[in-house]
Design a protein around this motif. Structure first.
Motif, PDB file in Angstrom:
ATOM      1  N   LYS A 143     -16.340  -0.364  42.269  1.00  0.00           N
ATOM      2  CA  LYS A 143     -15.591  -0.707  43.480  1.00  0.00           C
ATOM      3  C   LYS A 143     -15.189   0.573  44.209  1.00  0.00           C
ATOM      4  O   LYS A 143     -15.092   1.640  43.613  1.00  0.00           O
ATOM      5  CB  LYS A 143     -14.359  -1.537  43.122  1.00  0.00           C
ATOM      6  CG  LYS A 143     -14.701  -2.852  42.420  1.00  0.00           C
ATOM      7  CD  LYS A 143     -13.434  -3.582  42.012  1.00  0.00           C
ATOM      8  CE  LYS A 143     -13.751  -4.904  41.329  1.00  0.00           C
ATOM      9  NZ  LYS A 143     -14.409  -4.717  40.020  1.00  0.00           N
ATOM     10  N   GLN A 168     -15.899  -2.080  36.336  1.00  0.00           N
ATOM     11  CA  GLN A 168     -14.471  -1.880  36.103  1.00  0.00           C
ATOM     12  C   GLN A 168     -13.963  -0.572  36.695  1.00  0.00           C
ATOM     13  O   GLN A 168     -12.770  -0.269  36.624  1.00  0.00           O
ATOM     14  CB  GLN A 168     -14.194  -1.920  34.602  1.00  0.00           C
ATOM     15  CG  GLN A 168     -14.541  -3.267  33.968  1.00  0.00           C
ATOM     16  CD  GLN A 168     -14.453  -3.246  32.457  1.00  0.00           C
ATOM     17  OE1 GLN A 168     -13.727  -2.451  31.863  1.00  0.00           O
ATOM     18  NE2 GLN A 168     -15.206  -4.113  31.798  1.00  0.00           N
ATOM     19  N   THR A 171     -11.340   0.332  42.719  1.00  0.00           N
ATOM     20  CA  THR A 171     -10.631  -0.824  43.254  1.00  0.00           C
ATOM     21  C   THR A 171     -10.939  -0.933  44.743  1.00  0.00           C
ATOM     22  O   THR A 171     -11.318   0.052  45.383  1.00  0.00           O
ATOM     23  CB  THR A 171      -9.111  -0.685  43.031  1.00  0.00           C
ATOM     24  OG1 THR A 171      -8.454  -1.851  43.523  1.00  0.00           O
ATOM     25  CG2 THR A 171      -8.562   0.545  43.762  1.00  0.00           C
ATOM     26  N   TRP A 172     -10.810  -2.141  45.301  1.00  0.00           N
ATOM     27  CA  TRP A 172     -11.096  -2.331  46.729  1.00  0.00           C
ATOM     28  C   TRP A 172      -9.938  -1.844  47.599  1.00  0.00           C
ATOM     29  O   TRP A 172     -10.163  -1.323  48.686  1.00  0.00           O
ATOM     30  CB  TRP A 172     -11.339  -3.809  47.029  1.00  0.00           C
ATOM     31  CG  TRP A 172     -12.460  -4.458  46.288  1.00  0.00           C
ATOM     32  CD1 TRP A 172     -12.399  -5.567  45.499  1.00  0.00           C
ATOM     33  CD2 TRP A 172     -13.839  -4.052  46.260  1.00  0.00           C
ATOM     34  NE1 TRP A 172     -13.630  -5.883  44.980  1.00  0.00           N
ATOM     35  CE2 TRP A 172     -14.541  -4.962  45.432  1.00  0.00           C
ATOM     36  CE3 TRP A 172     -14.558  -3.006  46.853  1.00  0.00           C
ATOM     37  CZ2 TRP A 172     -15.908  -4.871  45.186  1.00  0.00           C
ATOM     38  CZ3 TRP A 172     -15.918  -2.901  46.609  1.00  0.00           C
ATOM     39  CH2 TRP A 172     -16.583  -3.815  45.787  1.00  0.00           C
ATOM     40  N   ARG A 183     -11.504  -6.395  51.380  1.00  0.00           N
ATOM     41  CA  ARG A 183     -12.205  -6.962  50.233  1.00  0.00           C
ATOM     42  C   ARG A 183     -13.591  -7.386  50.688  1.00  0.00           C
ATOM     43  O   ARG A 183     -13.823  -7.593  51.882  1.00  0.00           O
ATOM     44  CB  ARG A 183     -11.465  -8.175  49.675  1.00  0.00           C
ATOM     45  CG  ARG A 183     -10.082  -7.902  49.131  1.00  0.00           C
ATOM     46  CD  ARG A 183      -9.539  -9.113  48.396  1.00  0.00           C
ATOM     47  NE  ARG A 183     -10.297  -9.333  47.165  1.00  0.00           N
ATOM     48  CZ  ARG A 183     -10.004  -8.757  45.990  1.00  0.00           C
ATOM     49  NH1 ARG A 183      -8.978  -7.948  45.900  1.00  0.00           N
ATOM     50  NH2 ARG A 183     -10.729  -9.010  44.923  1.00  0.00           N
TER      51      ARG A 183
END
Length: 236
Positions: A143, A168, A171-172, A183
């Motif tokens: 991400k 994993q 993050t967005w 997102r």
């Protein structure tokens, strides 16, 4: 060094209706996307299929040379995750543009770190060339921070049912940021061959990798993946 070639499974060379570009991550070999390219050719009419290796090809390397290649590629991936723009993004966008011609449909499919390149190259195409029809699919990718922009509605993120360490990473949304709070338009989890674990699972999304489910129904990773992409974007 970035490399690219036209897949021998393409069904069109010029004035193609559909352009499909695969984007590879690290330690990827020249033929890694050909099972998926076969499935693309079955579903999309007049498709030119281009395979892009933003971090180079692993063919011809072994032993210590392979470790050196991996170390260089991981350094480049770290750079690309931390920045919105790099020469790999701009060069990938240029490859898309050179092969685009008058194609009605543009599908960018990235694996692992190639998903980050696919997203940013598609966004670069929109900003620099006004091309607003690219559909982006990131499969088994880390991400990265996303701005809340309309482009994200054409971005689909696909993961598998088994834990994949690469998905994993990152993050967005950046906590506390008013800018990076976007997102993907869609986040989808699919079933892939359960016999693969760990890095083998991560490497198998685009391979044929046949298996049967609990109902004794036959599956192949590449077929199921491309079928899902076609379901989401049939290109009619």
């Amino acid at each position: 060094m970035i490399e690219a070639h036209v897949s021998p499974n393409s069904t069109c060379d010029e004035q193609c209706r559909t352009l499909v570009c695969f984007f590879a991550g690290v330690l990827t070999y020249r033929d890694n996307f050909e099972d998926a390219a076969i499935e693309i050719a079955k579903r999309y009419q007049n498709a030119k299929i281009v395979v892009v290796f933003p971090y180079g090809i692993a063919n011809g390397t072994s032993g210590t040379s392979l470790y050196r290649l991996l170390a260089r590629q991981l350094t480049e991936v770290g750079y690309d995750l931390a920045r919105e723009m790099s020469r790999r993004v701009t060069q990938s966008a240029q490859i898309i543009h050179e092969n685009l011609a008058e194609a009605d449909h543009v599908i960018l499919i990235g694996h692992s770190a190639g998903g980050v390149i696919a997203y940013r190259a598609g966004l670069y195409l929109e900003k620099m060339y006004g091309i607003q029809r690219a559909q982006v699919f990131a499969v088994g990718s880390p991400k990265h921070f996303l701005k809340d922009i309309p482009f994200n509605q054409r971005f689909t993120y696909i993961t598998g049912q088994n834990p994949d360490r690469i998905t994993q990473i990152g993050t967005w949304r950046r906590p506390g940021s008013r800018l990076y709070r976007g997102r993907p338009g869609r986040e989808i989890q699919m079933e892939f061959n359960p016999s693969h674990q760990g890095w083998r699972f991560h490497a198998s999304y685009f391979l044929r990798s046949v298996w049967t489910d609990s109902n004794q129904q036959f599956h192949a990773n590449s077929e199921d993946l491309v079928s899902k992409i076609f379901e989401l974007y049939p290109g009619d």
